[in-house]
Write a protein that holds these residues in place. Structure first.
Motif: not given
Length: 271
Positions: A158-162, A217-225, A227-230
């Motif tokens: 995602v290009g950011m620190d988590l 809230r700096d990212i929609n992380l459930p959506l990013a996950i 996209e990362y893992r389907e």
């Protein structure tokens, strides 16, 4: 694999507490974890016979990111909670009815909560206000684990620190290939004399989108996950089959699969 950090969350939705060690006992869950919660006034909890309730009935990060601005310290014997905000520090006695009322309203104001009644601090001996408590008492007493290699891989994508604390787990470990832990359902883990059985994946909720350091809230992380893992799974739950002491630095070993396959349980969100 190595255990890196251990955390408990004495009050559901509030800040973590780093543990130097933990003593696990079968049937008792992670000690001191989510033993208190604060309702939004939409539910009554019977302290003698508490019924599991969905996270939507409580003050929690998925809805109120401002809670991440608060730093809390839990003190026991007697139970007290110190709440630190930018411009104030207050301590509340959790055994005192008036202090519990003041704490509930204080947290509701800090969160900017959309209350549905009078907020209340709730507690019942032996009960833990985990999200998975709605499924069964056994799952209520499971512990949550996060693979730090998975978090690092997701952060790279995602290009950011988590901050791993976004995932509010009890046990963080490293030296396992990213996402391989999701395939451990039904298998056992050994940490010293402790035996854990992996019982389910953890499906992530909007609480993970809140940066615990900035309360933004700096990212929609459930959506990013997804996209990362389907899928939206990141992390696992494990039940305690054999108790003992766990410390940071302990070796974590995945045991060979047994002849009897484990029961795969539906994923759940965690707060």
């Amino acid at each position: 694999m190595k255990v890196v950090r251990l955390y408990r969350y004495p009050v559901k939705g509030l800040s973590s507490e780093l543990m130097a060690k933990v003593e696990l006992v079968p049937g008792h869950g992670f000690p001191g974890d989510r033993q208190y919660a604060v309702t939004d006034g939409s539910i009554e909890i019977d302290p003698v016979a508490p019924q599991p309730a969905a996270k939507s009935h409580f003050l929690m990060l998925a809805k109120y990111e401002a809670l991440a601005e608060l730093q809390t310290t839990f003190h026991s014997q007697p139970d007290r909670l110190e709440v630190r905000a930018k411009d104030s520090t207050r301590e509340f006695k959790l055994s005192d009815e008036q202090d519990r009322k003041e704490l509930a309203w204080h947290l509701a104001r800090m969160a900017g909560a959309d209350l549905r009644g009078e907020p209340k601090v709730v507690y019942s001996p032996g009960h833990q206000f985990t999200d998975v408590s709605v499924h069964s008492p056994d799952l209520m007493r499971s512990i949550s684990l996060i693979n730090l290699e998975t978090v690092a891989d997701l952060a790279h994508r995602v290009g950011m620190d988590l901050d791993p604390l976004r995932f509010r787990a009890n046990l963080y470990f490293k030296q396992a290939a990213p996402s391989t832990e999701l395939d451990w359902v039904g298998q056992r883990l050994q940490i010293g004399g402790v035996i854990l059985k992996v019982v389910r994946r953890t499906r992530r909720c909007p609480a993970t989108s809140v940066n615990p350091k900035t309360a933004v809230r700096d990212i929609n992380l459930p959506l990013a996950i997804r996209e990362y893992r389907e899928n939206a799974d990141l992390g696992i739950y494990a039940s305690i089959e054999r108790g003992g002491t766990i410390l940071p630095g302990d070796t974590l070993t995945l045991l060979p699969p047994s002849d009897t396959p484990g029961d795969a349980i539906q994923e759940s969100q965690v707060e």
